[in-house]
Write a protein that holds these residues in place. Sequence first.
Motif, mmCIF file in Angstrom:
data_model
loop_
_atom_site.group_PDB
_atom_site.id
_atom_site.type_symbol
_atom_site.label_atom_id
_atom_site.label_comp_id
_atom_site.label_asym_id
_atom_site.label_seq_id
_atom_site.Cartn_x
_atom_site.Cartn_y
_atom_site.Cartn_z
ATOM 1 N N GLY A 11 0.821 -1.203 0.000
ATOM 2 C CA GLY A 11 0.000 0.000 0.000
ATOM 3 C C GLY A 11 0.854 1.251 0.000
ATOM 4 O O GLY A 11 1.786 1.366 0.804
ATOM 5 N N THR A 12 0.558 2.177 -0.912
ATOM 6 C CA THR A 12 1.341 3.412 -1.003
ATOM 7 C C THR A 12 0.456 4.653 -0.896
ATOM 8 O O THR A 12 0.699 5.668 -1.546
ATOM 9 C CB THR A 12 2.126 3.462 -2.330
ATOM 10 N N GLY A 13 -0.569 4.554 -0.065
ATOM 11 C CA GLY A 13 -1.335 5.746 0.273
ATOM 12 C C GLY A 13 -0.591 6.528 1.341
ATOM 13 O O GLY A 13 0.611 6.336 1.573
ATOM 14 N N MET A 14 -1.295 7.406 2.035
ATOM 15 C CA MET A 14 -0.654 8.212 3.067
ATOM 16 C C MET A 14 -0.089 7.358 4.188
ATOM 17 O O MET A 14 0.946 7.697 4.769
ATOM 18 C CB MET A 14 -1.651 9.229 3.627
ATOM 19 N N ALA A 15 -0.739 6.232 4.487
ATOM 20 C CA ALA A 15 -0.249 5.361 5.553
ATOM 21 C C ALA A 15 1.052 4.682 5.144
ATOM 22 O O ALA A 15 2.050 4.728 5.879
ATOM 23 C CB ALA A 15 -1.311 4.313 5.897
ATOM 24 N N PRO A 46 -6.477 14.077 1.289
ATOM 25 C CA PRO A 46 -7.484 15.088 1.625
ATOM 26 C C PRO A 46 -7.601 16.211 0.592
ATOM 27 O O PRO A 46 -8.640 16.857 0.497
ATOM 28 C CB PRO A 46 -6.988 15.639 2.970
ATOM 29 N N LEU A 47 -6.549 16.438 -0.196
ATOM 30 C CA LEU A 47 -6.593 17.514 -1.185
ATOM 31 C C LEU A 47 -7.435 17.165 -2.404
ATOM 32 O O LEU A 47 -7.793 18.046 -3.188
ATOM 33 C CB LEU A 47 -5.170 17.877 -1.630
ATOM 34 N N VAL A 163 -17.333 12.511 2.452
ATOM 35 C CA VAL A 163 -16.830 12.564 1.081
ATOM 36 C C VAL A 163 -17.846 13.217 0.149
ATOM 37 O O VAL A 163 -17.512 14.104 -0.656
ATOM 38 C CB VAL A 163 -16.470 11.147 0.596
ATOM 39 N N GLY A 164 -19.108 12.812 0.247
ATOM 40 C CA GLY A 164 -20.130 13.365 -0.626
ATOM 41 C C GLY A 164 -20.287 14.863 -0.457
ATOM 42 O O GLY A 164 -20.408 15.606 -1.435
ATOM 43 N N VAL A 330 -13.990 19.366 8.297
ATOM 44 C CA VAL A 330 -14.754 19.106 7.072
ATOM 45 C C VAL A 330 -14.491 20.238 6.073
ATOM 46 O O VAL A 330 -14.636 21.414 6.407
ATOM 47 C CB VAL A 330 -16.261 19.006 7.375
ATOM 48 N N LYS A 331 -14.119 19.853 4.865
ATOM 49 C CA LYS A 331 -13.750 20.844 3.845
ATOM 50 C C LYS A 331 -14.992 21.258 3.031
ATOM 51 O O LYS A 331 -15.162 20.866 1.881
ATOM 52 C CB LYS A 331 -12.646 20.284 2.954
ATOM 53 N N THR A 332 -15.842 22.054 3.673
ATOM 54 C CA THR A 332 -17.036 22.600 3.022
ATOM 55 C C THR A 332 -17.013 24.120 3.209
ATOM 56 O O THR A 332 -17.591 24.621 4.185
ATOM 57 C CB THR A 332 -18.331 22.006 3.614
ATOM 58 N N PRO A 333 -16.364 24.851 2.294
ATOM 59 C CA PRO A 333 -16.288 26.309 2.452
ATOM 60 C C PRO A 333 -17.651 26.990 2.562
ATOM 61 O O PRO A 333 -17.748 28.077 3.142
ATOM 62 C CB PRO A 333 -15.554 26.750 1.177
#
Length: 394
Positions: A11-15, A46-47, A163-164, A330-333
């Motif tokens: 696995g080569t995600g962030m973890a 997250p980006l 996510v949604g 939560v990234k909801t501007p």
Amino acid sequence: MRDPRTLVIIGTGMAGIGLARALRARDKDSRLILVSQDSGHDYAKPLLSTAFAKGMSARALARQTSVALVDELDAELRTHQRVTSIDTHARQVWLGEECLAYDELVLALGAAPRRPFPIDDSVGSRVMSINDLDDYAAFSATLTAAREAGESGRVVIVGAGLVGCEYANDLKAAGHEVTLVAAEDTPLDGLLPQALGRRLGKAFDAIGVRRLQGEMVETITAGKATQAPVSVVLQSGHAVEGSLVLLATGLAPRIKLAQGAGLSAGGDGIRVDRHLATSRPHVWALGDCASVEGVNAMYVQPLQAAARVLAANLCGEAVELDWKAWPVLVKTPALPIVAYPPRTAVARWDITGEGDDLDARALDANERLIGYALTGASVRRKVELARQAPPLLG
């Protein structure tokens, strides 16, 4: 002279990459092998849910290519490879016909998107999830192709969880028509009490996100024409059309490989102790696939802390994981939100504030703070409340 030990990270995600960096800071000599089922580029997941509004390509989101990553880590990287089996007795990992021997094995497998309803084969290429950089590239390319073909770039998002909601805000800010479909009556039902969820719903309404909440999806189909719109058919009998559909219906820890190797695993993930050790010697797990004493925290700060702890344990130190009360940003501007969901029964929510600036505190039967949710200007209280809340891992 004894050969250097071999550490294999699947696995080569962030973890996986975070662990590899933490290991190399302590151990310059061990042979390090990374196995990735995708391109292996280094990026911050997250980006992904803020990139459409910024007009960023997948290439721009990659902090490092896989080639640069190999140079940095002095590692071997197998890209677009799928591990087919693990033999924990012989300490071997199989990639089809190829066998890799290991001294220590780390499973950083992540989690896979759930598909809780039927999807017609004819629309498979236009019903997508975004769970990694390759997914983002594919979704972006499909959306661009739809617009170039004369479609309006209409996106139907199924699921109003973290996510949604983040993608609904981001895609709308990028100029797309967005319809959000969810079974729950309010957005972020798992993170927010309904009063705050309703406030987020109003914020979405104000920026032009169409919401169909309290609606269950029956199936997803399309007409026979090449560019026929995708139709999301609801159990109420209504249907909503779009150029493509983004599934945001939750994630399930990837455990099949671990179960096949005889490791203890279940719906909560691959079970590990506070050292991140699995039920089999010399096999470890971290990230979205791992459940630490029953707690699976699919967020950045717990993941980063786990990577540091596991690096120490792999280098001979006996270090236990200690997760603090890290809230979710939560990234909801359209409406800033911070939440720390309670892990035990809520006796009542104490909600104060007005307008967009709400402060909701989850209290147990003894009036103790066990979680909180903040919106608007109230998010500034996140550090203060984090100090009062119980840790994620008690």
